[in-house]
Design an enzyme around this catalytic site. Sequence first.
Site, mmCIF file in Angstrom:
data_model
loop_
_atom_site.group_PDB
_atom_site.id
_atom_site.type_symbol
_atom_site.label_atom_id
_atom_site.label_comp_id
_atom_site.label_asym_id
_atom_site.label_seq_id
_atom_site.Cartn_x
_atom_site.Cartn_y
_atom_site.Cartn_z
ATOM 1 N N MET A 152 -8.778 8.736 -0.619
ATOM 2 C CA MET A 152 -9.894 8.798 0.521
ATOM 3 C C MET A 152 -10.328 10.492 0.364
ATOM 4 S SD MET A 152 -7.318 7.737 3.483
ATOM 5 C CE MET A 152 -6.416 6.436 3.196
ATOM 6 N N HIS A 164 -1.358 -1.482 -4.260
ATOM 7 C CA HIS A 164 -2.354 -0.762 -3.725
ATOM 8 C C HIS A 164 -2.479 0.494 -3.547
ATOM 9 C CE1 HIS A 164 -6.291 -1.779 -1.357
ATOM 10 N NE2 HIS A 164 -5.557 -0.788 -0.483
ATOM 11 N N GLY A 218 1.162 -2.093 4.307
ATOM 12 C CA GLY A 218 1.813 -1.035 4.042
ATOM 13 C C GLY A 218 3.112 -0.894 4.976
ATOM 14 N N PHE A 257 -6.722 5.517 7.953
ATOM 15 C CA PHE A 257 -5.351 5.760 8.269
ATOM 16 C C PHE A 257 -4.410 4.328 8.296
ATOM 17 C CE2 PHE A 257 -7.703 8.966 10.331
ATOM 18 C CZ PHE A 257 -7.207 10.075 10.107
ATOM 19 N N MET A 290 -11.887 -5.342 5.400
ATOM 20 C CA MET A 290 -10.965 -4.147 6.122
ATOM 21 C C MET A 290 -10.720 -4.801 7.446
ATOM 22 S SD MET A 290 -10.350 -1.660 4.099
ATOM 23 C CE MET A 290 -9.359 -0.905 5.371
ATOM 24 N N ASP A 329 -4.847 3.762 -2.086
ATOM 25 C CA ASP A 329 -6.037 4.198 -1.117
ATOM 26 C C ASP A 329 -6.361 5.639 -1.648
ATOM 27 O OD1 ASP A 329 -6.411 2.116 0.310
ATOM 28 O OD2 ASP A 329 -4.462 2.593 1.439
ATOM 29 N N SER A 388 0.724 -1.430 0.095
ATOM 30 C CA SER A 388 -0.011 0.126 -0.115
ATOM 31 C C SER A 388 0.897 1.303 0.092
ATOM 32 C CB SER A 388 -0.853 -0.145 1.110
ATOM 33 O OG SER A 388 -1.678 1.318 1.519
ATOM 34 N N GLY A 415 -2.797 -3.867 9.036
ATOM 35 C CA GLY A 415 -2.188 -4.748 10.070
ATOM 36 C C GLY A 415 -1.742 -5.954 9.561
ATOM 37 N N MET A 475 -12.011 4.965 -0.844
ATOM 38 C CA MET A 475 -12.777 5.343 0.231
ATOM 39 C C MET A 475 -13.542 6.535 0.166
ATOM 40 S SD MET A 475 -10.113 3.585 2.842
ATOM 41 C CE MET A 475 -8.658 3.697 1.852
ATOM 42 N N ASP A 485 -6.854 -5.890 3.970
ATOM 43 C CA ASP A 485 -6.222 -4.635 4.202
ATOM 44 C C ASP A 485 -6.328 -4.242 5.733
ATOM 45 O OD1 ASP A 485 -5.135 -2.182 4.121
ATOM 46 O OD2 ASP A 485 -6.800 -1.388 2.555
ATOM 47 N N HIS A 507 -8.301 1.182 -4.263
ATOM 48 C CA HIS A 507 -9.519 1.233 -3.217
ATOM 49 C C HIS A 507 -9.919 2.536 -2.966
ATOM 50 C CE1 HIS A 507 -10.061 0.320 1.407
ATOM 51 N NE2 HIS A 507 -11.147 0.169 0.619
#
Length: 216
Positions: A35, A31, A197, A143, A137, A33, A8, A177, A66, A175, A64
């Site tokens: 947002m 990946h 990430g 974040f 998720m 993100d 990510s 952790g 969001m 996605d 992705h």
Amino acid sequence: MKIMVAPSILSADFANLADEIASVSSADWLHIDVMDGVFVPNISIGIPVVASIRKATSMFLDVHLMITRPERYVAEFCRAGADLVVFHVEAAQPQDIFEAISIVKAEGKRVGLSVKPKTPASALAPYLGMLDVVLVMTVEPGFGGQRFMDDMLPKIRELRGVLDKVNPNCCIEVDGGIDPNTSRLVKDAGATVLVAGSAVFKMEDRAAAIESIRKS
């Protein structure tokens, strides 16, 4: 299914993004993100950056979204270079979710739907037969660097069980952790695409980090 790793770029150095992307070229997907500061409490990047990334790499771009009302923008992200567009089941009304799925398919790209941690797997039921990817998720979206929520594992197992009946070729992506330890858990639950990430971009040897997540 083959296990794939998708670093990510949310954890990358944006001042040196082309070099950062090149450093993870051994990964399967990249990946990205997006947002909007409305659907999630953060703002990241948009269509022009995706288009620039497309020019900088031949990697598979996993975008992705969001964002609220994704049906307004999915075509533009496809045309900017996304290979897969994933958006949230919580982000629009059902008729608009169906519309967004149809738009992405009409653009010749893969399509996915994502669920936040508090959203039950059943919310995806009307759409599962149309999807290439389901994104679960394993942190609250918005974040990077959050701790993996292991109570999402039953949701992954539930979705894999349903997909095996209605759409066995659909991948489950996770996605949040993900590292060499948590990757084992999600793979055992049925996930095959692992977004990572910090566990990649914070490491000096990124190729080794990717391989560790893939093989753990």
